[in-house]
Scaffold this motif. Structure first.
Motif, mmCIF file in Angstrom:
data_model
loop_
_atom_site.group_PDB
_atom_site.id
_atom_site.type_symbol
_atom_site.label_atom_id
_atom_site.label_comp_id
_atom_site.label_asym_id
_atom_site.label_seq_id
_atom_site.Cartn_x
_atom_site.Cartn_y
_atom_site.Cartn_z
ATOM 1 N N ILE A 129 0.835 -1.211 0.000
ATOM 2 C CA ILE A 129 0.000 0.000 0.000
ATOM 3 C C ILE A 129 0.869 1.261 0.000
ATOM 4 C CG2 ILE A 129 -0.292 0.095 2.518
ATOM 5 C CD1 ILE A 129 -3.105 0.889 0.058
ATOM 6 N N GLU A 130 2.039 1.189 0.641
ATOM 7 C CA GLU A 130 2.947 2.340 0.688
ATOM 8 C C GLU A 130 3.486 2.712 -0.693
ATOM 9 O OE1 GLU A 130 3.290 -0.366 2.689
ATOM 10 O OE2 GLU A 130 2.780 0.466 4.656
ATOM 11 N N ASP A 131 3.453 1.762 -1.633
ATOM 12 C CA ASP A 131 3.927 2.031 -2.991
ATOM 13 C C ASP A 131 2.829 2.584 -3.891
ATOM 14 O OD1 ASP A 131 6.470 1.135 -2.324
ATOM 15 O OD2 ASP A 131 5.998 -0.937 -2.879
ATOM 16 N N MET A 132 1.613 2.650 -3.365
ATOM 17 C CA MET A 132 0.493 3.201 -4.131
ATOM 18 C C MET A 132 0.344 4.682 -3.810
ATOM 19 S SD MET A 132 -2.180 0.026 -3.776
ATOM 20 C CE MET A 132 -3.190 0.473 -5.195
ATOM 21 N N GLU A 133 -0.349 5.406 -4.676
ATOM 22 C CA GLU A 133 -0.579 6.835 -4.467
ATOM 23 C C GLU A 133 -2.054 7.077 -4.200
ATOM 24 O OE1 GLU A 133 1.021 9.611 -7.240
ATOM 25 O OE2 GLU A 133 2.794 8.367 -7.606
ATOM 26 N N TRP A 134 -2.347 8.054 -3.300
ATOM 27 C CA TRP A 134 -3.718 8.446 -3.029
ATOM 28 C C TRP A 134 -4.168 9.445 -4.081
ATOM 29 C CZ3 TRP A 134 -7.964 7.001 -0.933
ATOM 30 C CH2 TRP A 134 -8.998 7.910 -0.757
ATOM 31 N N SER A 135 -5.305 9.214 -4.695
ATOM 32 C CA SER A 135 -5.878 10.120 -5.688
ATOM 33 C C SER A 135 -7.108 10.786 -5.094
ATOM 34 C CB SER A 135 -6.264 9.356 -6.956
ATOM 35 O OG SER A 135 -7.050 10.175 -7.804
ATOM 36 N N GLU A 136 -7.020 12.105 -4.875
ATOM 37 C CA GLU A 136 -8.179 12.854 -4.373
ATOM 38 C C GLU A 136 -9.320 12.789 -5.384
ATOM 39 O OE1 GLU A 136 -9.023 14.473 -1.548
ATOM 40 O OE2 GLU A 136 -7.164 13.786 -0.617
ATOM 41 N N GLU A 137 -8.981 12.882 -6.664
ATOM 42 C CA GLU A 137 -9.995 12.871 -7.726
ATOM 43 C C GLU A 137 -10.796 11.569 -7.725
ATOM 44 O OE1 GLU A 137 -10.120 12.793 -12.581
ATOM 45 O OE2 GLU A 137 -8.429 13.765 -11.599
ATOM 46 N N LEU A 138 -10.092 10.442 -7.628
ATOM 47 C CA LEU A 138 -10.752 9.136 -7.656
ATOM 48 C C LEU A 138 -11.188 8.668 -6.277
ATOM 49 C CD1 LEU A 138 -8.289 7.311 -10.086
ATOM 50 C CD2 LEU A 138 -10.565 8.220 -10.639
ATOM 51 N N GLN A 139 -10.666 9.329 -5.214
ATOM 52 C CA GLN A 139 -10.902 8.888 -3.839
ATOM 53 C C GLN A 139 -10.509 7.421 -3.678
ATOM 54 O OE1 GLN A 139 -12.149 10.792 -0.946
ATOM 55 N NE2 GLN A 139 -11.156 12.200 -2.356
ATOM 56 N N ALA A 140 -9.308 7.099 -4.196
ATOM 57 C CA ALA A 140 -8.819 5.725 -4.176
ATOM 58 C C ALA A 140 -7.302 5.719 -4.207
ATOM 59 C CB ALA A 140 -9.360 4.951 -5.376
ATOM 60 N N TYR A 141 -6.723 4.630 -3.709
ATOM 61 C CA TYR A 141 -5.300 4.392 -3.880
ATOM 62 C C TYR A 141 -5.110 3.845 -5.280
ATOM 63 C CZ TYR A 141 -4.705 5.074 1.101
ATOM 64 O OH TYR A 141 -4.700 5.623 2.358
ATOM 65 N N THR A 142 -4.058 4.294 -5.967
ATOM 66 C CA THR A 142 -3.839 3.898 -7.352
ATOM 67 C C THR A 142 -2.411 3.397 -7.562
ATOM 68 O OG1 THR A 142 -3.142 6.121 -8.031
ATOM 69 C CG2 THR A 142 -5.505 5.618 -8.182
ATOM 70 N N PHE A 143 -2.256 2.625 -8.624
ATOM 71 C CA PHE A 143 -0.951 2.108 -9.018
ATOM 72 C C PHE A 143 -0.987 1.926 -10.531
ATOM 73 C CE2 PHE A 143 2.341 -1.175 -9.495
ATOM 74 C CZ PHE A 143 3.351 -0.631 -8.700
#
Length: 82
Positions: free
Chosen positions: A8-22
């Motif tokens: 999870i630490e390698d994923m990024e938080w997207s405010e637009e999608l309200q989700a962690y992304t990779f």
């Protein structure tokens, strides 16, 4: 079988999608929400292709509250003290 296992630490938080992304090899993004993580879900899917990844995280970090604070940008504003 998942495409990859991702911390999870390698994923990024997207405010637009309200989700962690990779990043997905197809050019889109694997996505998983905080609610998914709170429910114990560990699969992030790509909306553009059939690939998915397994997200490695500690369920305790997402139990109850708003998620692990260290994984999100701070929303607090600095305060000047006179």
């Amino acid at each position: 079988m998942s495409y990859d296992d991702v911390e999870i630490e390698d994923m990024e938080w997207s405010e637009e999608l309200q989700a962690y992304t990779f990043p997905c090899p197809c050019g889109d993004l694997f996505q998983i929400t905080r609610d998914d993580l709170r429910l114990g879900e560990d699969v992030a899917r790509c909306p553009s292709c059939s690939l998915y990844i397994t997200v490695i995280y500690s369920a305790e970090d997402f139990a109850g509250g708003t998620g692990k604070q260290s994984l999100e940008p701070s929303k607090q504003q600095p305060v000047a003290v006179a």
